[in-house]
Enzyme design. Structure first.
Site, short mmCIF file in Angstrom:
data_model
loop_
_atom_site.label_atom_id
_atom_site.label_comp_id
_atom_site.label_asym_id
_atom_site.label_seq_id
_atom_site.Cartn_x
_atom_site.Cartn_y
_atom_site.Cartn_z
N PRO A 63 0.83 -1.21 0.00
CA PRO A 63 0.00 0.00 0.00
C PRO A 63 0.86 1.26 0.00
O PRO A 63 1.87 1.33 0.70
CB PRO A 63 -0.80 -0.10 1.30
N HIS A 64 0.45 2.22 -0.80
CA HIS A 64 1.14 3.51 -0.87
C HIS A 64 0.15 4.56 -1.35
O HIS A 64 -0.94 4.23 -1.80
CB HIS A 64 2.35 3.43 -1.80
N GLY A 65 0.55 5.80 -1.25
CA GLY A 65 -0.35 6.89 -1.61
C GLY A 65 -0.42 7.14 -3.10
O GLY A 65 0.36 6.60 -3.89
#
Length: 145
Positions: A63-65
């Site tokens: 998960p990342h932005g």
């Protein structure tokens, strides 16, 4: 002083989540609490997941932005969360290892390549899942330099 990209505080073992939103939120919360991102980055991680799944295969999600979340990053950091019983990321994809990423500027490319090296070895995935201590995981990631 620059923070470690991965520290013991950023590693959480044997967690349980009943959905991917809670898992992603928790992974981002670690980055927030340890000074790597501003609080809004967590929402950007969830927004990114809606655009395209961060599930990579082999029980791993990163998960990342979103691209515009870069403004929310204070210092490059990663969080590692193990979920031995897994969490459903949809389409039958069960995630047991979450690696949250926040890369300042272009540093995310270097961080991603190191993570990819570690996670490309199936034996390393098993080592992460069976790690008894945070140091076990730290050592795995520190060996890649």
């Amino acid at each position: 002083m620059v923070k470690e990209v991965l520290s013991k505080e950023n590693i959480h073992l044997n967690m349980e989540f009943n959905n991917k939103e809670k898992a992603i939120r928790y992974t981002g919360e670690i980055l927030y609490k340890n000074g790597h991102v501003q609080k809004n980055y967590i929402e950007k991680m969830l927004e990114r997941e809606k655009l395209s799944s961060t599930y990579l295969g082999n029980h791993v999600a990163i998960p990342h932005g979103t691209e515009d979340a870069k403004l929310e990053i204070v210092e490059t950091g990663i969080s590692v969360v193990t979920v031995p019983n897994g969490v459903d990321f949809g389409n039958g994809n069960i995630v047991k290892i979450l690696v949250g990423i926040a890369g300042k500027g272009d540093e995310h490319l270097e961080v991603l390549s190191k993570i990819a090296i570690v996670l490309s070895e199936e034996s390393n995935i098993e080592k992460i899942l069976t790690a008894q201590t945070k140091n076990d995981i730290l050592r795995l990631f520190q060996e890649v330099n």
